[in-house]
Motif scaffolding. Sequence first.
Motif, short mmCIF file in Angstrom:
data_model
loop_
_atom_site.label_atom_id
_atom_site.label_comp_id
_atom_site.label_asym_id
_atom_site.label_seq_id
_atom_site.Cartn_x
_atom_site.Cartn_y
_atom_site.Cartn_z
N THR A 1 1.02 57.37 29.69
CA THR A 1 2.15 57.34 30.61
C THR A 1 3.01 56.11 30.35
O THR A 1 2.54 55.13 29.74
CB THR A 1 1.66 57.32 32.07
OG1 THR A 1 0.87 56.12 32.27
CG2 THR A 1 0.80 58.53 32.37
N PRO A 2 4.27 56.10 30.81
CA PRO A 2 5.15 54.95 30.57
C PRO A 2 4.59 53.63 31.08
O PRO A 2 4.69 52.61 30.40
CB PRO A 2 6.43 55.33 31.32
CG PRO A 2 6.44 56.82 31.30
CD PRO A 2 5.00 57.22 31.43
N ALA A 3 3.99 53.62 32.27
CA ALA A 3 3.44 52.37 32.81
C ALA A 3 2.29 51.87 31.95
O ALA A 3 2.15 50.66 31.73
CB ALA A 3 2.97 52.58 34.24
N GLU A 4 1.46 52.78 31.44
CA GLU A 4 0.36 52.37 30.57
C GLU A 4 0.89 51.78 29.27
O GLU A 4 0.33 50.82 28.73
CB GLU A 4 -0.54 53.56 30.27
CG GLU A 4 -1.39 54.02 31.44
CD GLU A 4 -2.22 55.23 31.11
OE1 GLU A 4 -3.47 55.11 31.07
OE2 GLU A 4 -1.64 56.32 30.89
N ARG A 5 1.99 52.35 28.76
CA ARG A 5 2.56 51.85 27.51
C ARG A 5 3.09 50.42 27.65
O ARG A 5 3.17 49.69 26.65
CB ARG A 5 3.67 52.78 27.02
CG ARG A 5 3.17 54.13 26.54
CD ARG A 5 4.18 54.82 25.65
NE ARG A 5 5.38 55.20 26.35
CZ ARG A 5 5.56 56.35 26.99
NH1 ARG A 5 4.59 57.25 27.01
NH2 ARG A 5 6.70 56.63 27.59
N CYS A 6 3.48 50.04 28.87
CA CYS A 6 3.97 48.67 29.09
C CYS A 6 2.88 47.64 28.80
O CYS A 6 3.17 46.51 28.43
CB CYS A 6 4.46 48.51 30.53
SG CYS A 6 6.05 49.28 30.86
N PHE A 7 1.61 48.02 28.98
CA PHE A 7 0.50 47.09 28.79
C PHE A 7 -0.28 47.40 27.51
O PHE A 7 -1.38 46.87 27.31
CB PHE A 7 -0.45 47.16 29.99
CG PHE A 7 0.20 46.75 31.29
CD1 PHE A 7 0.20 45.43 31.70
CD2 PHE A 7 0.83 47.69 32.09
CE1 PHE A 7 0.79 45.05 32.89
CE2 PHE A 7 1.42 47.32 33.29
CZ PHE A 7 1.40 46.00 33.69
N LEU A 8 0.29 48.22 26.66
CA LEU A 8 -0.42 48.67 25.46
C LEU A 8 -0.49 47.55 24.42
O LEU A 8 0.46 46.79 24.23
CB LEU A 8 0.29 49.89 24.87
CG LEU A 8 -0.56 50.82 24.01
CD1 LEU A 8 -1.61 51.51 24.88
CD2 LEU A 8 0.32 51.88 23.35
N TRP A 9 -1.60 47.48 23.75
CA TRP A 9 -1.79 46.54 22.64
C TRP A 9 -2.50 47.29 21.52
O TRP A 9 -3.65 47.70 21.66
CB TRP A 9 -2.62 45.34 23.08
CG TRP A 9 -2.97 44.41 21.96
CD1 TRP A 9 -2.16 43.50 21.35
CD2 TRP A 9 -4.24 44.33 21.29
NE1 TRP A 9 -2.83 42.85 20.34
CE2 TRP A 9 -4.12 43.34 20.30
CE3 TRP A 9 -5.46 45.00 21.44
CZ2 TRP A 9 -5.16 43.01 19.45
CZ3 TRP A 9 -6.50 44.67 20.60
CH2 TRP A 9 -6.35 43.68 19.62
N ARG B 1 -6.06 45.59 26.09
CA ARG B 1 -6.51 44.30 25.58
C ARG B 1 -7.89 44.00 26.17
O ARG B 1 -8.03 43.87 27.39
CB ARG B 1 -5.54 43.19 25.97
CG ARG B 1 -4.27 43.12 25.14
CD ARG B 1 -3.42 41.94 25.57
NE ARG B 1 -2.25 41.78 24.75
CZ ARG B 1 -2.21 41.05 23.63
NH1 ARG B 1 -3.31 40.39 23.26
NH2 ARG B 1 -1.11 40.96 22.92
N PRO B 2 -8.90 43.85 25.34
CA PRO B 2 -10.24 43.56 25.88
C PRO B 2 -10.28 42.30 26.73
O PRO B 2 -10.96 42.27 27.78
CB PRO B 2 -11.09 43.39 24.61
CG PRO B 2 -10.38 44.21 23.58
CD PRO B 2 -8.93 44.05 23.88
N SER B 3 -9.56 41.25 26.34
CA SER B 3 -9.58 40.01 27.12
C SER B 3 -9.01 40.20 28.51
O SER B 3 -9.47 39.58 29.48
CB SER B 3 -8.81 38.91 26.38
OG SER B 3 -7.44 39.27 26.22
N ARG C 1 -12.35 46.88 21.09
CA ARG C 1 -12.47 47.42 22.45
C ARG C 1 -13.87 47.97 22.71
O ARG C 1 -14.47 47.73 23.77
CB ARG C 1 -11.40 48.50 22.65
CG ARG C 1 -10.00 47.95 22.88
CD ARG C 1 -9.01 49.06 23.16
NE ARG C 1 -8.43 49.60 21.94
CZ ARG C 1 -7.26 49.18 21.40
NH1 ARG C 1 -6.60 48.20 21.99
NH2 ARG C 1 -6.79 49.71 20.31
N GLN C 2 -14.37 48.72 21.74
CA GLN C 2 -15.69 49.32 21.90
C GLN C 2 -16.79 48.26 21.97
O GLN C 2 -17.69 48.32 22.82
CB GLN C 2 -15.95 50.28 20.73
CG GLN C 2 -17.25 51.05 20.85
CD GLN C 2 -17.40 52.06 19.72
OE1 GLN C 2 -16.49 52.26 18.92
NE2 GLN C 2 -18.56 52.70 19.64
#
Length: 329
Positions: free
Chosen positions: A180-188, A193-195, A286-287
Amino acid sequence: MAEVSPRTDTSTDDTDENHTLEPGQVALVVSDSSDRSRDKNGDQKTMRRLAQNREAARKSRLRKKAYVQQLENSRLKLTQLEQELQRARQQGIFISSSADQSHSTSGNGAIAFDMEYSRWLEEHNRQVNELRAAVNAHASDNDLHSVVEKIMSHYEEIYKQKGNAAKADVFHVLSGMWKTPAERCFLWLGGFRPSEVLKLLSTQLEPLTEQQLSGICNLQHSSQQAEDALSQGMEALQQSLAETLAGSIGTSGSTGNVANYMGQMAMAMGKLGTLENFLRQADNLRQQTLQQMQRILTTRQSARALLVISDYSSRLRALSSLWLARPKE
């Protein structure tokens, strides 16, 4: 000679006295008229304000009603789309994103991955609900461990699917067009981001022992270092690609010498092949972060951590739906 009657004089005096006003009486009449005028103007202003307030309230109710209707329409459209996608999967219309189809066209690969992710997310939500019910029911650690392991294995499945999809269209996976667009804003690099996830968990899983806090802190630090290294590698790749593409532009035309142009584009294509490697390394990070987090926490804490991660993602998806359905004024 007739005498003037005193009665007549008295009558005249009374008449003059009745029609004569005291000096302050005229001002009093004018003042009363002015007060009535001000009262009338004040009443009119009050009526206008009340009318404006009623009109503003009416418009607010209409906007709220329209907003609620838009949300309901969006929900119905989403339900209809999910049903159509489910029927399409059952009919076998879309291509599976298994490894033996890595040579399919990028368009089909992207569609296949979107469909597989939709299926994965549906199953993930079902497993999370099962875990939530077990936590609320104070299930035993053995029962919780079984559900936690199931969810962890399910995460591994999406990473495999992403790797297969990247062979068909790595740009689609990296850009997060399946989210979704909101998820893409935080995408890395095609995911979370694991941290940042560890930072979120450190505030949601209290109380933690000193040893657990130290383990989470060290894991967050190492994850941040790995993220920085991958980010720097991506920046270097982008810079190298920009220089390669700029070098193919000649002064005599948009592409310059044909042979030189083809050679430069071949070099750019070769560099793009490393994008899959960056995505694979990011997904591995991530895994591994999730696996190490599970080793640090107790079974019950791991269950709560998975619920926190899932709830955060669900809120991002809900935020996208609310934003798209908001009133457009």
